[in-house]
Design an enzyme around this catalytic site. Structure first.
Site, PDB file in Angstrom:
ATOM      1  CD  GLU A   1      -3.763   7.577   4.972  1.00 16.08           C
ATOM      2  OE1 GLU A   1      -4.779   6.921   5.255  1.00 16.08           O
ATOM      3  OE2 GLU A   1      -2.621   7.326   5.404  1.00 16.08           O
TER       4      GLU A   1
ATOM      5  CD  GLU B   1      -2.617   1.238   2.639  1.00 21.04           C
ATOM      6  OE1 GLU B   1      -2.949   2.335   3.135  1.00 21.04           O
ATOM      7  OE2 GLU B   1      -2.945   0.135   3.136  1.00 21.04           O
TER       8      GLU B   1
END
Length: 423
Positions: free
Chosen positions: A177, A172
């Site tokens: 974010e 990932e």
């Protein structure tokens, strides 16, 4: 510093009727490794950007759904392994073009209508992905986004591995974010086997002018090369990760990944809506773009040399399996190698290849049809090593023998002249 946060990821559940990619995750609270980057941030300069491979500029009338040839949806209210509170829909109420060249993902407060893991859903939102429409190994991945901002809202632009046996083995890459309680901070993180969940490796980037990221558009970028991932905000580099950062764990960023963008509401890391939470919240995306990278100016052809000789395709034969050898430099096409920025090294229309995908010392090199597999990925280091990341071995001249026709191999990197190449 160490950035401590509680966060989970579920692998992407594709649109209705599609296959499940990966598995749901159940991990402990995450502590992302960080690097001190704010004071040493530098302009984007390490890589030359090649052609656009894939992009979406979100042109179209207001209210139009995103292009279904590029984006699909995750749908549901399972909590997504994070105890999130939203139900992801494919409705244009939650993701639609605004008529001004943007896609808008809207998180809304609802009064039932969908069933979530905790009961009637209190929120809806959208999570879009390219798992069925576009995957890519290496390149520059970038989006220009205006993020939302309120307590418990969690916008993200990220990638998951399209192969590798499920999370975290598939890998990932979190490009961006943010959590609502940190308006001036965004995060970049990688996850893989042994560094997932509580051991994610990443860093935070703080707004240099103290303004909240939600107040305007910003570009969020990752340059992903064989053996290295570099993060930028508005063209400023704030983090770079290589296999050396993993403490011996496996680097799994050598196969295709797909893109995801979403706005979650609530969860272990961002916390939950409270009296300060304002709804609806929107994430506005101007564009998403993937470019080829040309690292180190390697887009042009040229010789690759060691010990005074050249890397050569035997007899200039372009057939799959033709040995790659050492030979007197002669300027022929069999010695003209290109590095197009996708991790491959090419001559005569074929790719330098580790025979049989082997990883053992002494495995021979050849040319083969370019396929994107890890046996055809090579990183050129500052120490002049040519490394195959899958094997973590160096391109080597056997016994340092400079005789014409000595077939090249991979070998444990040892710093000798037989492994030092000039490009």
């Amino acid at each position: 510093m160490r950035l401590t946060r509680t966060r989970f990821r579920s692998a992407a559940l594709l649109a209705a009727g599609a296959a499940l990619v990966g598995t749901a995750l159940l991990q402990s609270p995450a502590t992302a490794g960080t690097s001190a980057v704010d004071s040493a941030a530098s302009p984007m300069a390490a890589n030359a950007v090649g052609p656009v491979i894939w992009e979406d500029n979100f042109d179209g009338p207001a209210g139009q759904a995103p292009d279904s040839s590029k984006w699909r949806y995750d749908i549901g209210g399972s909590g997504w392994g994070n105890d999130e509170r939203q139900y992801y829909t494919n409705s244009t109420r939650n993701s639609a073009k605004d008529g001004a060249g943007n896609l808008v993902i809207t998180a809304r407060q609802e009064n039932g209508g969908f069933q979530c893991h905790y009961g009637p859903c209190q929120y809806t939102s959208a999570r879009l992905l390219t798992a069925q429409t576009f995957t890519q190994t290496y390149g520059r991945f970038e989006a220009r986004i205006k993020i939302p901002g309120t307590q418990a809202v969690w916008p993200a632009f990220w990638m998951l591995g399209a192969e590798g046996g499920g999370w975290p083995n598939n890998g990932e890459i979190d490009i961006m974010e943010n959590i609502g309680r940190e308006p001036n901070t965004v995060h970049g993180t990688i996850h893989g086997p042994g560094y997932s969940g509580a051991e994610g490796i990443g860093a935070a980037y703080n707004s240099p002018n103290g303004q909240a990221f939600r107040d305007g558009f910003h570009t969020y970028t990752v340059d992903w090369e064989p053996g290295a991932i570099t993060w930028y905000v508005d063209g400023v580099q704030y983090q770079r990760r290589t296999p050396a950062d993993l403490g011996g764990d496996t680097w799994v960023f050598n196969h295709p990944f797909f893109l995801i963008m979403n706005v979650a509401v609530g969860g272990y890391w961002p916390g939950y809506p409270d009296g300060s939470t304002v709804m609806p919240q929107t994430m506005t995306i101007d564009y998403v773009r993937v470019n080829q990278l040309t690292s180190g100016g390697g887009g042009t052809g040229g010789a690759i040399k060691a010990l005074g000789k050249c890397m050569d395709v035997a007899a200039a034969n372009s057939a799959d399996g033709t040995p790659v050898q050492l030979y007197d430099c002669n300027g022929s096409a069999a010695q003209q190698w290109t590095r197009p920025g996708d991790g491959t090294i090419r001559a005569l229309g074929k790719c330098l290849d580790v025979a049989g995908g082997g990883t053992a010392d002494g495995t021979k090199l050849q040319i083969a049809t370019c396929s994107g597999n890890p046996a055809q990925q090579f990183t050129y280091t500052g120490a002049q090593d040519l490394v195959n990341p899958q094997a973590n071995k160096c391109v080597d001249i056997p016994s340092a023998n400079t005789a014409n026709g000595n077939r090249l191999q991979i070998w444990t990197c040892n710093g000798t002249a037989a492994q030092k190449w000039t490009l």
